[in-house]
Design a protein around this motif. Structure first.
Motif, PDB file in Angstrom:
ATOM      1  N   ARG A 114       0.829  -1.211   0.000  1.00 34.01           N
ATOM      2  CA  ARG A 114       0.000   0.000   0.000  1.00 34.01           C
ATOM      3  C   ARG A 114       0.855   1.250   0.000  1.00 34.01           C
ATOM      4  NH1 ARG A 114      -3.220  -0.224   4.859  1.00 34.01           N
ATOM      5  NH2 ARG A 114      -1.850  -1.887   5.555  1.00 34.01           N
ATOM      6  N   ALA A 115       1.957   1.230   0.739  1.00 32.27           N
ATOM      7  CA  ALA A 115       2.842   2.402   0.785  1.00 32.27           C
ATOM      8  C   ALA A 115       3.485   2.655  -0.571  1.00 32.27           C
ATOM      9  CB  ALA A 115       3.914   2.213   1.856  1.00 32.27           C
TER      10      ALA A 115
ATOM     11  N   VAL B 230      11.282   1.291   3.054  1.00 33.16           N
ATOM     12  CA  VAL B 230      10.585   0.187   2.394  1.00 33.16           C
ATOM     13  C   VAL B 230      11.399  -0.229   1.169  1.00 33.16           C
ATOM     14  CG1 VAL B 230       8.488  -0.489   1.175  1.00 33.16           C
ATOM     15  CG2 VAL B 230       8.338   0.982   3.185  1.00 33.16           C
ATOM     16  N   PRO B 231      11.760  -1.503   1.064  1.00 34.24           N
ATOM     17  CA  PRO B 231      12.495  -1.957  -0.120  1.00 34.24           C
ATOM     18  C   PRO B 231      11.554  -2.041  -1.326  1.00 34.24           C
ATOM     19  CG  PRO B 231      12.077  -3.803   1.336  1.00 34.24           C
ATOM     20  CD  PRO B 231      11.552  -2.581   2.023  1.00 34.24           C
ATOM     21  N   THR B 232      11.488  -0.984  -2.104  1.00 32.04           N
ATOM     22  CA  THR B 232      10.482  -0.888  -3.163  1.00 32.04           C
ATOM     23  C   THR B 232      10.680  -1.933  -4.252  1.00 32.04           C
ATOM     24  OG1 THR B 232      11.767   0.818  -4.288  1.00 32.04           O
ATOM     25  CG2 THR B 232      10.049   1.554  -2.761  1.00 32.04           C
ATOM     26  N   GLY B 233      11.910  -2.222  -4.606  1.00 34.68           N
ATOM     27  CA  GLY B 233      12.155  -3.227  -5.639  1.00 34.68           C
ATOM     28  C   GLY B 233      11.705  -4.614  -5.208  1.00 34.68           C
ATOM     29  N   VAL B 234      12.027  -4.974  -3.974  1.00 35.49           N
ATOM     30  CA  VAL B 234      11.600  -6.274  -3.437  1.00 35.49           C
ATOM     31  C   VAL B 234      10.080  -6.315  -3.306  1.00 35.49           C
ATOM     32  CG1 VAL B 234      11.727  -7.790  -1.420  1.00 35.49           C
ATOM     33  CG2 VAL B 234      13.783  -6.654  -2.249  1.00 35.49           C
TER      34      VAL B 234
ATOM     35  N   ASN C 122       2.805   6.160  -2.631  1.00 37.70           N
ATOM     36  CA  ASN C 122       3.876   7.130  -2.823  1.00 37.70           C
ATOM     37  C   ASN C 122       5.215   6.395  -2.764  1.00 37.70           C
ATOM     38  OD1 ASN C 122       5.682   9.265  -2.814  1.00 37.70           O
ATOM     39  ND2 ASN C 122       4.415  10.531  -1.471  1.00 37.70           N
ATOM     40  N   ARG C 123       5.708   6.012  -3.924  1.00 40.61           N
ATOM     41  CA  ARG C 123       6.915   5.193  -4.017  1.00 40.61           C
ATOM     42  C   ARG C 123       8.125   5.891  -3.393  1.00 40.61           C
ATOM     43  NH1 ARG C 123       8.874   1.077  -6.721  1.00 40.61           N
ATOM     44  NH2 ARG C 123       6.937   0.709  -7.808  1.00 40.61           N
ATOM     45  N   ARG C 124       8.315   7.144  -3.703  1.00 37.92           N
ATOM     46  CA  ARG C 124       9.508   7.841  -3.199  1.00 37.92           C
ATOM     47  C   ARG C 124       9.482   7.985  -1.684  1.00 37.92           C
ATOM     48  NH1 ARG C 124      10.267  13.173  -6.297  1.00 37.92           N
ATOM     49  NH2 ARG C 124      12.153  13.215  -5.043  1.00 37.92           N
ATOM     50  N   MET C 125       8.335   8.308  -1.126  1.00 35.75           N
ATOM     51  CA  MET C 125       8.242   8.444   0.317  1.00 35.75           C
ATOM     52  C   MET C 125       8.417   7.096   1.004  1.00 35.75           C
ATOM     53  SD  MET C 125       8.102  10.382   2.869  1.00 35.75           S
ATOM     54  CE  MET C 125       7.623  11.967   2.218  1.00 35.75           C
ATOM     55  N   ALA C 126       7.861   6.037   0.416  1.00 35.46           N
ATOM     56  CA  ALA C 126       8.036   4.706   0.991  1.00 35.46           C
ATOM     57  C   ALA C 126       9.512   4.317   0.995  1.00 35.46           C
ATOM     58  CB  ALA C 126       7.215   3.675   0.208  1.00 35.46           C
TER      59      ALA C 126
END
Length: 170
Positions: free
Chosen positions: A75-76, A89-93, A80-84
């Motif tokens: 959800r994060a 938060v490991p966005t790629g994983v 908002n990918r940049r804020m996460a």
């Protein structure tokens, strides 16, 4: 959605080239054969099983998205990918795991559809337009919206089929 559909068309042709275009029938297990009647309504056991499986998958997905850290990460990253990423938060994983989750749910959908039709490279083609309509009407990233849209569009299309025929209803 369109990119996924394009990839699916390429994969269908690749499977036709490698394995051939013939469909393979899947035998229904003995415990899903037969039906039962309730107030003059006939319920086939395999269709009841698929409906139950769909309900379990929807509830499980909802619980996963709302009650786990992984769901919080999804959800994060969606909101908002940049804020996460700034919050650790490991966005790629998270993207990879969300893709794996979606692929697993799609695989369960394929297993469910195999109870109604033969398995072949284009067995889900009849459902692609309905899937697009559910996502558009229900909203991208909205599980409750997708459930409500699928019920609504299913009921509306069945009523229209009786009145105008299946092609016009679609």
């Amino acid at each position: 959605l369109l990119a996924t559909w394009g990839v699916s068309l390429a994969l269908q042709q690749a499977f036709r080239t490698i394995f051939g275009a013939s469909n393979v029938p899947i035998a229904t297990p003995w415990y899903l054969m037969g039906n039962t009647t309730w107030h003059d309504i006939i319920f086939a056991y395999n269709r009841v099983f698929v409906s139950g499986l769909a309900a379990v998958v929807v509830v499980g997905t909802w619980l996963l998205l709302t009650r786990t850290r992984f769901g919080l990460y999804i959800r994060a990253v969606t909101q908002n990918r940049r804020m996460a990423a700034c919050m650790g938060v490991p966005t790629g994983v998270t993207d990879a795991m969300a893709f794996a989750l979606g692929a697993g749910i799609a695989g369960l959908g394929g297993v469910a559809i195999s109870q109604f039709t033969n398995v072949g490279p284009d067995m889900g083609g009849a459902y692609i337009v309905d899937s697009f309509m559910v996502v558009v009407v229900g909203g991208v990233g909205q599980l409750a919206g997708a459930v409500i849209a699928s019920f609504g569009l299913g009921v509306i299309s069945k009523f229209l089929e009786g009145w105008a025929g299946a092609v016009i209803a679609k």
